[in-house]
Design a protein around this motif. Structure first.
Motif, PDB file in Angstrom:
ATOM      1  N   LYS A 257       0.813  -1.212   0.000  1.00  0.00           N
ATOM      2  CA  LYS A 257       0.000   0.000   0.000  1.00  0.00           C
ATOM      3  C   LYS A 257       0.850   1.266   0.000  1.00  0.00           C
ATOM      4  O   LYS A 257       0.334   2.365  -0.203  1.00  0.00           O
ATOM      5  CB  LYS A 257      -0.930   0.008   1.219  1.00  0.00           C
ATOM      6  CG  LYS A 257      -1.972  -1.103   1.203  1.00  0.00           C
ATOM      7  CD  LYS A 257      -2.891  -1.021   2.414  1.00  0.00           C
ATOM      8  CE  LYS A 257      -3.955  -2.126   2.370  1.00  0.00           C
ATOM      9  NZ  LYS A 257      -4.861  -2.052   3.557  1.00  0.00           N
ATOM     10  N   LYS A 258       2.168   1.063   0.175  1.00  0.00           N
ATOM     11  CA  LYS A 258       3.041   2.234   0.270  1.00  0.00           C
ATOM     12  C   LYS A 258       4.457   1.876  -0.175  1.00  0.00           C
ATOM     13  O   LYS A 258       4.949   0.778   0.108  1.00  0.00           O
ATOM     14  CB  LYS A 258       3.070   2.737   1.727  1.00  0.00           C
ATOM     15  CG  LYS A 258       3.824   4.028   1.947  1.00  0.00           C
ATOM     16  CD  LYS A 258       3.711   4.469   3.403  1.00  0.00           C
ATOM     17  CE  LYS A 258       4.417   5.806   3.622  1.00  0.00           C
ATOM     18  NZ  LYS A 258       4.307   6.252   5.043  1.00  0.00           N
ATOM     19  N   ILE A 259       5.097   2.795  -0.889  1.00  0.00           N
ATOM     20  CA  ILE A 259       6.514   2.628  -1.218  1.00  0.00           C
ATOM     21  C   ILE A 259       7.308   3.162  -0.027  1.00  0.00           C
ATOM     22  O   ILE A 259       7.278   4.357   0.274  1.00  0.00           O
ATOM     23  CB  ILE A 259       6.898   3.405  -2.495  1.00  0.00           C
ATOM     24  CG1 ILE A 259       6.059   2.925  -3.681  1.00  0.00           C
ATOM     25  CG2 ILE A 259       8.383   3.219  -2.799  1.00  0.00           C
ATOM     26  CD1 ILE A 259       6.288   3.723  -4.957  1.00  0.00           C
ATOM     27  N   GLU A 260       8.016   2.275   0.631  1.00  0.00           N
ATOM     28  CA  GLU A 260       8.740   2.637   1.854  1.00  0.00           C
ATOM     29  C   GLU A 260       9.874   1.657   2.090  1.00  0.00           C
ATOM     30  O   GLU A 260      10.030   0.663   1.368  1.00  0.00           O
ATOM     31  CB  GLU A 260       7.782   2.615   3.046  1.00  0.00           C
ATOM     32  CG  GLU A 260       7.135   1.255   3.257  1.00  0.00           C
ATOM     33  CD  GLU A 260       6.075   1.252   4.340  1.00  0.00           C
ATOM     34  OE1 GLU A 260       6.142   2.096   5.255  1.00  0.00           O
ATOM     35  OE2 GLU A 260       5.170   0.389   4.279  1.00  0.00           O
ATOM     36  N   GLY A 261      10.692   1.941   3.086  1.00  0.00           N
ATOM     37  CA  GLY A 261      11.722   1.002   3.494  1.00  0.00           C
ATOM     38  C   GLY A 261      12.886   0.852   2.535  1.00  0.00           C
ATOM     39  O   GLY A 261      13.651  -0.103   2.623  1.00  0.00           O
ATOM     40  N   LEU A 262      13.048   1.825   1.623  1.00  0.00           N
ATOM     41  CA  LEU A 262      14.106   1.726   0.614  1.00  0.00           C
ATOM     42  C   LEU A 262      15.266   2.684   0.885  1.00  0.00           C
ATOM     43  O   LEU A 262      16.146   2.857   0.038  1.00  0.00           O
ATOM     44  CB  LEU A 262      13.520   2.014  -0.780  1.00  0.00           C
ATOM     45  CG  LEU A 262      12.317   1.171  -1.211  1.00  0.00           C
ATOM     46  CD1 LEU A 262      11.843   1.593  -2.601  1.00  0.00           C
ATOM     47  CD2 LEU A 262      12.647  -0.316  -1.185  1.00  0.00           C
ATOM     48  N   GLU A 263      15.291   3.282   2.060  1.00  0.00           N
ATOM     49  CA  GLU A 263      16.269   4.337   2.357  1.00  0.00           C
ATOM     50  C   GLU A 263      17.710   3.876   2.209  1.00  0.00           C
ATOM     51  O   GLU A 263      18.573   4.636   1.762  1.00  0.00           O
ATOM     52  CB  GLU A 263      16.044   4.871   3.785  1.00  0.00           C
ATOM     53  CG  GLU A 263      14.709   5.562   4.009  1.00  0.00           C
ATOM     54  CD  GLU A 263      13.569   4.587   4.267  1.00  0.00           C
ATOM     55  OE1 GLU A 263      12.407   5.030   4.299  1.00  0.00           O
ATOM     56  OE2 GLU A 263      13.841   3.376   4.441  1.00  0.00           O
ATOM     57  N   GLU A 264      17.994   2.649   2.591  1.00  0.00           N
ATOM     58  CA  GLU A 264      19.372   2.142   2.558  1.00  0.00           C
ATOM     59  C   GLU A 264      19.755   1.527   1.208  1.00  0.00           C
ATOM     60  O   GLU A 264      20.914   1.185   0.988  1.00  0.00           O
ATOM     61  CB  GLU A 264      19.554   1.084   3.654  1.00  0.00           C
ATOM     62  CG  GLU A 264      19.320   1.597   5.069  1.00  0.00           C
ATOM     63  CD  GLU A 264      20.342   2.639   5.482  1.00  0.00           C
ATOM     64  OE1 GLU A 264      21.512   2.503   5.087  1.00  0.00           O
ATOM     65  OE2 GLU A 264      19.965   3.591   6.186  1.00  0.00           O
ATOM     66  N   LEU A 265      18.803   1.437   0.322  1.00  0.00           N
ATOM     67  CA  LEU A 265      19.070   0.811  -0.978  1.00  0.00           C
ATOM     68  C   LEU A 265      19.523   1.874  -1.992  1.00  0.00           C
ATOM     69  O   LEU A 265      18.896   2.129  -3.013  1.00  0.00           O
ATOM     70  CB  LEU A 265      17.819   0.090  -1.488  1.00  0.00           C
ATOM     71  CG  LEU A 265      17.576  -1.327  -0.945  1.00  0.00           C
ATOM     72  CD1 LEU A 265      17.500  -1.356   0.563  1.00  0.00           C
ATOM     73  CD2 LEU A 265      16.331  -1.927  -1.564  1.00  0.00           C
ATOM     74  N   THR A 266      20.644   2.487  -1.690  1.00  0.00           N
ATOM     75  CA  THR A 266      21.109   3.628  -2.474  1.00  0.00           C
ATOM     76  C   THR A 266      21.656   3.242  -3.849  1.00  0.00           C
ATOM     77  O   THR A 266      21.869   4.115  -4.693  1.00  0.00           O
ATOM     78  CB  THR A 266      22.191   4.401  -1.705  1.00  0.00           C
ATOM     79  OG1 THR A 266      23.247   3.500  -1.341  1.00  0.00           O
ATOM     80  CG2 THR A 266      21.616   5.007  -0.430  1.00  0.00           C
ATOM     81  N   ASN A 267      21.873   1.949  -4.084  1.00  0.00           N
ATOM     82  CA  ASN A 267      22.363   1.498  -5.387  1.00  0.00           C
ATOM     83  C   ASN A 267      21.256   0.936  -6.274  1.00  0.00           C
ATOM     84  O   ASN A 267      21.523   0.413  -7.355  1.00  0.00           O
ATOM     85  CB  ASN A 267      23.456   0.438  -5.199  1.00  0.00           C
ATOM     86  CG  ASN A 267      24.750   1.037  -4.687  1.00  0.00           C
ATOM     87  OD1 ASN A 267      25.335   1.911  -5.319  1.00  0.00           O
ATOM     88  ND2 ASN A 267      25.197   0.590  -3.521  1.00  0.00           N
ATOM     89  N   LEU A 268      20.020   1.068  -5.822  1.00  0.00           N
ATOM     90  CA  LEU A 268      18.888   0.524  -6.565  1.00  0.00           C
ATOM     91  C   LEU A 268      18.747   1.221  -7.924  1.00  0.00           C
ATOM     92  O   LEU A 268      18.743   2.452  -8.003  1.00  0.00           O
ATOM     93  CB  LEU A 268      17.603   0.700  -5.762  1.00  0.00           C
ATOM     94  CG  LEU A 268      16.398  -0.132  -6.201  1.00  0.00           C
ATOM     95  CD1 LEU A 268      16.675  -1.621  -6.041  1.00  0.00           C
ATOM     96  CD2 LEU A 268      15.153   0.268  -5.403  1.00  0.00           C
ATOM     97  N   GLU A 269      18.632   0.425  -8.986  1.00  0.00           N
ATOM     98  CA  GLU A 269      18.504   0.957 -10.334  1.00  0.00           C
ATOM     99  C   GLU A 269      17.144   0.678 -10.962  1.00  0.00           C
ATOM    100  O   GLU A 269      16.677   1.452 -11.794  1.00  0.00           O
ATOM    101  CB  GLU A 269      19.607   0.382 -11.236  1.00  0.00           C
ATOM    102  CG  GLU A 269      21.013   0.777 -10.798  1.00  0.00           C
ATOM    103  CD  GLU A 269      22.089   0.138 -11.660  1.00  0.00           C
ATOM    104  OE1 GLU A 269      21.731  -0.568 -12.639  1.00  0.00           O
ATOM    105  OE2 GLU A 269      23.276   0.332 -11.361  1.00  0.00           O
ATOM    106  N   GLU A 270      16.524  -0.430 -10.568  1.00  0.00           N
ATOM    107  CA  GLU A 270      15.227  -0.792 -11.146  1.00  0.00           C
ATOM    108  C   GLU A 270      14.269  -1.220 -10.040  1.00  0.00           C
ATOM    109  O   GLU A 270      14.610  -2.070  -9.220  1.00  0.00           O
ATOM    110  CB  GLU A 270      15.389  -1.922 -12.165  1.00  0.00           C
ATOM    111  CG  GLU A 270      16.299  -1.575 -13.328  1.00  0.00           C
ATOM    112  CD  GLU A 270      16.469  -2.717 -14.316  1.00  0.00           C
ATOM    113  OE1 GLU A 270      15.591  -3.627 -14.337  1.00  0.00           O
ATOM    114  OE2 GLU A 270      17.466  -2.724 -15.058  1.00  0.00           O
TER     115      GLU A 270
END
Length: 353
Positions: A231-244
């Motif tokens: 229901k929400k885009i969250e919890g990605l703060e530490e994924l600084t190398n995420l490309e897709e």
């Protein structure tokens, strides 16, 4: 190898050597002198043991696909001391205990996709140099007996019956983990501990309600969690190398939580409940935004203000949104004017040669 598994005959006829058949002999007479032998396995191919008989002992790769193999033991795999890869896709194998006879020093690739395996044998842990393990499309419920596969790089568990991500923390070299189509209902604490080198995580078609406990995945480049219950885009703060990031077919209402994901090139939010394209203007590497079949209904001017400054932006999908449905005639032209010179494709159609 004789392929007779589709034959309607349940018996095979052997003509006695030297016997001549007269063209006018009737059926009952022609059967005289013939030996009729019952086929003990009319629905199966040549016996499993015959499939490897002609292979030399120094064979390095064995591919036996869709052959109704039921037993690893019958393949006499102990013969192949230099084997590096074994592919037994689409067979009827239930037990994999026999992997213990595979050569530990050379063996790196085991593919058992689409069989009937329910349990991962402890003998799998003996394949200490294994780099690729595919157990997709089986009946496995628990991830276990792979914790000593320290060299493993690719692990596939697609379409099983797994409900919990566990026992992976020792797989320090793992780069790709696929768990789509299982029964996972939560990303539990410590699920991804030790997986700091993981680059791709595929979790589509589960029942995950929340993005949490992803912090260990510092080097993750691809996260796919389509068709879950987010229901929400969250919890990605530490994924600084995420490309897709693929989060289509969820219950999202807003684009948010991407402040630290500045390397994103692809964002797929198709088939959610998004009403506005926002909070992406800082994603300077973004090339693709897939947002079809949402509820986006904003002015082309505001869309341009959000995306127009992204110099690498090439592709947008907005089909099935009010912004497209209510402006069918001028829709493409207005997008071209609003989104700048880098735009190349609108809803799967190229706009420039």
């Amino acid at each position: 190898m004789t392929d007779n598994h589709d034959s309607p005959k349940d018996t095979q006829e052997e003509v006695t050597p030297g016997m001549e058949m007269s063209p006018i002999t009737n059926t009952s007479e022609s059967l005289k002198g013939m030996q009729i032998t019952e086929d003990p396995h009319p629905d199966f191919l040549t016996a499993d043991a015959d499939l490897t008989t002609d292979l030399p002992d120094d064979t390095e790769v064995i591919d036996l696909i869709h052959l109704k193999i039921t037993s690893l033991e019958a393949l006499n795999l102990y013969r192949f001391k230099k084997l590096t890869a074994l592919c037994l896709r689409q067979n009827l194998i239930e037990s994999i205990t026999e992997v213990e006879v595979l050569p530990y020093d050379t063996f790196i690739d085991l593919d058992l996709y689409d069989n009937r395996i329910k349990h991962i044998s402890s003998n799998v842990n003996k394949l200490v140099h294994l780099k690729n393990l595919d157990l997709s499309f089986n009946k496995i419920k628990n991830i276990k007996n792979i914790d000593k596969l320290y060299e493993l790089e690719n692990l596939y568990f697609v379409q099983n019956k797994i409900s919990k991500i566990e026992n992976l923390s020792t797989l320090k070299k793992l780069k790709n983990l696929e768990l789509g189509g299982n029964r996972i209902q939560a990303l539990e604490p410590h699920a991804f501990d030790g997986l700091e080198n993981l680059q791709e995580l595929w979790l589509g078609k589960n029942a995950i309600p929340k993005l949490i406990n992803l912090n260990p995945l510092k080097n993750l480049k691809i996260l796919s969690i389509q068709a879950n219950r987010l229901k929400k885009i969250e919890g990605l703060e530490e994924l600084t190398n995420l490309e897709e990031l693929y989060v289509s077919n969820n219950f999202l209402t807003k684009i948010e939580g991407l402040e630290n994901n500045k390397k994103l090139t692809m964002l797929d939010i198709t088939s959610n409940r998004i009403t506005k394209i926002e909070n992406v203007s800082h994603l300077t590497e973004l090339t693709d935004l897939w947002c079809s079949f949402n509820q986006v209904d904003q002015s082309f001017q505001s869309l341009g203000e959000e995306l127009g400054g992204l110099t690498k932006f090439e592709t947008i999908y907005l089909e099935g949104n009010p912004i497209q449905l209510n402006n069918e005639t001028a829709y493409r032209r207005k997008l071209m004017l609003s989104l700048g010179p880098s735009l190349q494709k609108i809803d799967a159609t190229f706009i420039r040669g």
